[in-house]
Design a protein around this motif. Structure first.
Motif, PDB file in Angstrom:
ATOM      1  N   THR A 191       1.787   5.901  14.726  1.00 26.67           N
ATOM      2  CA  THR A 191       1.951   4.478  14.845  1.00 26.67           C
ATOM      3  C   THR A 191       2.592   4.322  16.141  1.00 26.67           C
ATOM      4  N   LEU A 192       2.674   5.099  17.207  1.00 30.02           N
ATOM      5  CA  LEU A 192       3.244   4.870  18.385  1.00 30.02           C
ATOM      6  C   LEU A 192       2.635   3.874  19.254  1.00 30.02           C
ATOM      7  N   ASN A 193       1.080   4.056  19.615  1.00 25.93           N
ATOM      8  CA  ASN A 193       0.493   3.290  20.163  1.00 25.93           C
ATOM      9  C   ASN A 193       0.332   1.892  19.793  1.00 25.93           C
ATOM     10  N   PRO A 194       0.132   1.176  18.606  1.00 27.95           N
ATOM     11  CA  PRO A 194       0.206  -0.087  18.338  1.00 27.95           C
ATOM     12  C   PRO A 194       1.568  -0.759  18.567  1.00 27.95           C
ATOM     13  N   VAL A 195       2.600   0.260  18.251  1.00 22.80           N
ATOM     14  CA  VAL A 195       4.141  -0.497  18.285  1.00 22.80           C
ATOM     15  C   VAL A 195       4.488  -0.584  19.868  1.00 22.80           C
ATOM     16  N   LEU A 196       4.086   0.540  20.468  1.00 22.31           N
ATOM     17  CA  LEU A 196       4.474   0.477  22.064  1.00 22.31           C
ATOM     18  C   LEU A 196       3.574  -0.747  22.791  1.00 22.31           C
ATOM     19  N   LYS A 197       2.332  -0.901  22.201  1.00 22.89           N
ATOM     20  CA  LYS A 197       1.320  -2.046  22.875  1.00 22.89           C
ATOM     21  C   LYS A 197       1.942  -3.239  22.506  1.00 22.89           C
ATOM     22  N   LEU A 198       2.522  -3.373  21.496  1.00 21.60           N
ATOM     23  CA  LEU A 198       3.137  -4.718  20.858  1.00 21.60           C
ATOM     24  C   LEU A 198       4.350  -4.976  21.582  1.00 21.60           C
ATOM     25  N   ILE A 199       5.121  -4.101  21.732  1.00 17.82           N
ATOM     26  CA  ILE A 199       6.620  -4.325  22.438  1.00 17.82           C
ATOM     27  C   ILE A 199       6.256  -4.574  23.849  1.00 17.82           C
ATOM     28  N   TYR A 200       5.298  -4.050  24.597  1.00 19.44           N
ATOM     29  CA  TYR A 200       5.201  -4.276  25.994  1.00 19.44           C
ATOM     30  C   TYR A 200       4.391  -5.422  26.180  1.00 19.44           C
ATOM     31  N   THR A 201       3.685  -6.362  25.260  1.00 16.59           N
ATOM     32  CA  THR A 201       2.924  -7.494  25.206  1.00 16.59           C
ATOM     33  C   THR A 201       3.877  -8.634  25.530  1.00 16.59           C
ATOM     34  N   GLY A 202       5.196  -8.527  25.201  1.00 16.51           N
ATOM     35  CA  GLY A 202       6.317  -9.479  25.216  1.00 16.51           C
ATOM     36  C   GLY A 202       6.627  -9.761  26.596  1.00 16.51           C
ATOM     37  N   ASP A 203       7.098 -10.908  26.956  1.00  9.74           N
ATOM     38  CA  ASP A 203       7.540 -11.483  28.229  1.00  9.74           C
ATOM     39  C   ASP A 203       9.240 -11.068  28.413  1.00  9.74           C
ATOM     40  N   PHE A 204       9.431  -9.976  29.047  1.00 14.41           N
ATOM     41  CA  PHE A 204      10.876  -9.521  29.323  1.00 14.41           C
ATOM     42  C   PHE A 204      11.589 -10.093  30.531  1.00 14.41           C
ATOM     43  N   ARG A 243       2.756 -16.012  18.403  1.00 13.05           N
ATOM     44  CA  ARG A 243       2.882 -15.251  17.409  1.00 13.05           C
ATOM     45  C   ARG A 243       3.832 -14.082  17.670  1.00 13.05           C
ATOM     46  N   PHE A 244       3.821 -13.641  18.974  1.00 13.21           N
ATOM     47  CA  PHE A 244       4.525 -12.689  19.113  1.00 13.21           C
ATOM     48  C   PHE A 244       6.029 -12.169  18.462  1.00 13.21           C
ATOM     49  N   LEU A 245       6.754 -13.305  18.722  1.00 11.16           N
ATOM     50  CA  LEU A 245       8.074 -12.832  18.412  1.00 11.16           C
ATOM     51  C   LEU A 245       8.243 -12.557  16.925  1.00 11.16           C
ATOM     52  N   SER A 246       7.435 -13.404  16.138  1.00  8.08           N
ATOM     53  CA  SER A 246       7.441 -13.198  14.548  1.00  8.08           C
ATOM     54  C   SER A 246       6.702 -11.692  14.259  1.00  8.08           C
ATOM     55  N   HIS A 247       5.741 -11.500  15.156  1.00  7.77           N
ATOM     56  CA  HIS A 247       5.139 -10.067  14.758  1.00  7.77           C
ATOM     57  C   HIS A 247       6.129  -8.851  15.157  1.00  7.77           C
ATOM     58  N   ILE A 248       6.739  -8.893  16.374  1.00  9.25           N
ATOM     59  CA  ILE A 248       7.522  -7.800  16.542  1.00  9.25           C
ATOM     60  C   ILE A 248       8.971  -7.747  15.647  1.00  9.25           C
ATOM     61  N   GLU A 249       9.231  -8.867  15.270  1.00 12.73           N
ATOM     62  CA  GLU A 249      10.266  -8.710  14.482  1.00 12.73           C
ATOM     63  C   GLU A 249       9.893  -8.380  12.987  1.00 12.73           C
ATOM     64  N   LYS A 250       8.800  -8.548  12.428  1.00 15.82           N
ATOM     65  CA  LYS A 250       8.380  -8.062  11.191  1.00 15.82           C
ATOM     66  C   LYS A 250       7.921  -6.498  11.368  1.00 15.82           C
ATOM     67  N   THR A 251       7.299  -6.135  12.613  1.00 14.90           N
ATOM     68  CA  THR A 251       6.968  -4.825  12.747  1.00 14.90           C
ATOM     69  C   THR A 251       8.308  -4.000  13.116  1.00 14.90           C
ATOM     70  N   LEU A 252       9.246  -4.235  13.525  1.00 18.60           N
ATOM     71  CA  LEU A 252      10.710  -3.498  13.902  1.00 18.60           C
ATOM     72  C   LEU A 252      11.524  -3.472  12.521  1.00 18.60           C
ATOM     73  N   ASP A 253      11.379  -4.605  11.778  1.00 13.11           N
ATOM     74  CA  ASP A 253      12.140  -4.772  10.514  1.00 13.11           C
ATOM     75  C   ASP A 253      11.224  -3.544   9.510  1.00 13.11           C
ATOM     76  N   GLY A 254      10.207  -3.697   9.566  1.00 16.91           N
ATOM     77  CA  GLY A 254       9.251  -2.567   8.930  1.00 16.91           C
ATOM     78  C   GLY A 254       9.626  -0.997   8.970  1.00 16.91           C
ATOM     79  N   LEU A 255       9.840  -0.956  10.382  1.00 24.33           N
ATOM     80  CA  LEU A 255      10.429   0.443  10.821  1.00 24.33           C
ATOM     81  C   LEU A 255      11.668   0.609  10.188  1.00 24.33           C
ATOM     82  N   LEU A 256      12.776  -0.289  10.371  1.00 27.31           N
ATOM     83  CA  LEU A 256      13.949  -0.024   9.576  1.00 27.31           C
ATOM     84  C   LEU A 256      13.945   0.348   8.254  1.00 27.31           C
ATOM     85  N   ASN A 257      12.833  -0.150   7.643  1.00 25.99           N
ATOM     86  CA  ASN A 257      12.778   0.197   6.130  1.00 25.99           C
ATOM     87  C   ASN A 257      11.760   1.084   5.825  1.00 25.99           C
ATOM     88  N   ASN A 258      11.198   2.010   7.017  1.00 27.39           N
ATOM     89  CA  ASN A 258      10.037   2.901   6.775  1.00 27.39           C
ATOM     90  C   ASN A 258      10.817   4.160   5.869  1.00 27.39           C
TER      91      ASN A 258
END
Length: 258
Positions: A191-204, A243-258
């Motif tokens: 799960t690491l690679n897609p999650v990190l890739k998604l996180i660092y896609t964002g504009d910090f 779509r990044f913000l909606s995607h990252i929120e969905k992904t991180l909420d999914g990890l909360l409920n893993n």
């Protein structure tokens, strides 16, 4: 079919178009001991810095001496991963030259038979090389494990997920904190690679980030730099990706409920 390895050597070099001080060559050589650990010799050498001043190198976040060599033992999890990758690897014909824009990688060693060449699945081997380098840095205590925190604050409570990425052991530990209590867990390494890739896609946007743990409702990420990035405020959609913000929120909420 997987065949347990006895030895492996990986050579990786950045593409010709990558300039100094970023261009580098990695050499990773290992044999497998009786505990299935990797007895490892690692070296990274930065290239073509002769014409750069020390000030120019430091301005890019490096030092005047970034070459690094290390010998030691890596966990059996890395032996198993290299074995799995070898089982689905075949090689380009001998003599093939990389394109100017292509990072170059070669693999050789011994399993049930001798293997050698430039792998066709070079992106997988390139990613593995970067992971192995991080495992070496952690094991040598040159760098600390990567830690990421997701904080979901609401008026009626909060959820917090602390993620520790341990390259040295190829494992991911989690700590979920909720009003009802805390719970330790793990995540599958894949799960690491897609999650990190998604996180660092964002504009910090560090200038808009919070320096202390937030108290106001919102969704926040802390990625190891001591700053808290609020989704939609200091972590925003990158150009061309609405779509990044909606995607990252969905992904991180999914990890909360893993």
């Amino acid at each position: 079919m997987e065949h347990a390895i006895r030895s492996v050597t990986i050579h990786y070099q950045t593409a010709d178009i990558i300039p100094a001080p970023y261009s580098h060559h990695i050499s990773f050589t290992a044999t497998v001991n009786s505990k299935q650990e990797l007895q490892t010799s690692f070296r990274i050498e930065y290239l073509d810095r002769e014409e750069l001043t020390e000030e120019e190198i430091e301005s890019e976040g490096f030092t005047g001496d970034d070459d690094f060599a290390w010998e030691g033992t890596l966990a059996p999890a890395w032996t198993a991963q290299i074995t799995r990758l070898l089982s689905r690897t075949d090689y380009h014909r001998a003599g093939r030259q990389p394109a100017e824009s292509e990072n170059w990688i070669t693999v050789e060693g011994e399993a049930d038979s001798v293997f050698s060449g430039s792998p066709r699945n070079h992106e997988e081997w390139e990613y593995l090389s970067q992971e192995l380098m991080q495992a070496v840095y952690e094991t040598a205590r040159l760098e600390a494990p990567l830690r990421i925190t997701y904080l979901k604050l609401e008026k009626d409570g909060s959820d917090r997920l602390d993620i520790s990425v341990l390259f040295a052991t190829r494992s991911i530990e989690t700590l979920l904190s909720r009003p009802a209590g805390k719970k330790n867990g793990t995540l599958n390494w894949d799960t690491l690679n897609p999650v990190l890739k998604l996180i660092y896609t964002g504009d910090f946007l560090p200038e808009k980030a919070i320096q202390r743990e937030p108290r106001q409702p919102g969704r926040y990420l802390e990625i190891g730099d001591g700053l808290w990035y609020e989704l939609g405020v200091s972590l925003v959609n990158p150009p061309g990706n609405h779509r990044f913000l909606s995607h990252i929120e969905k992904t991180l909420d999914g990890l909360l409920n893993n």
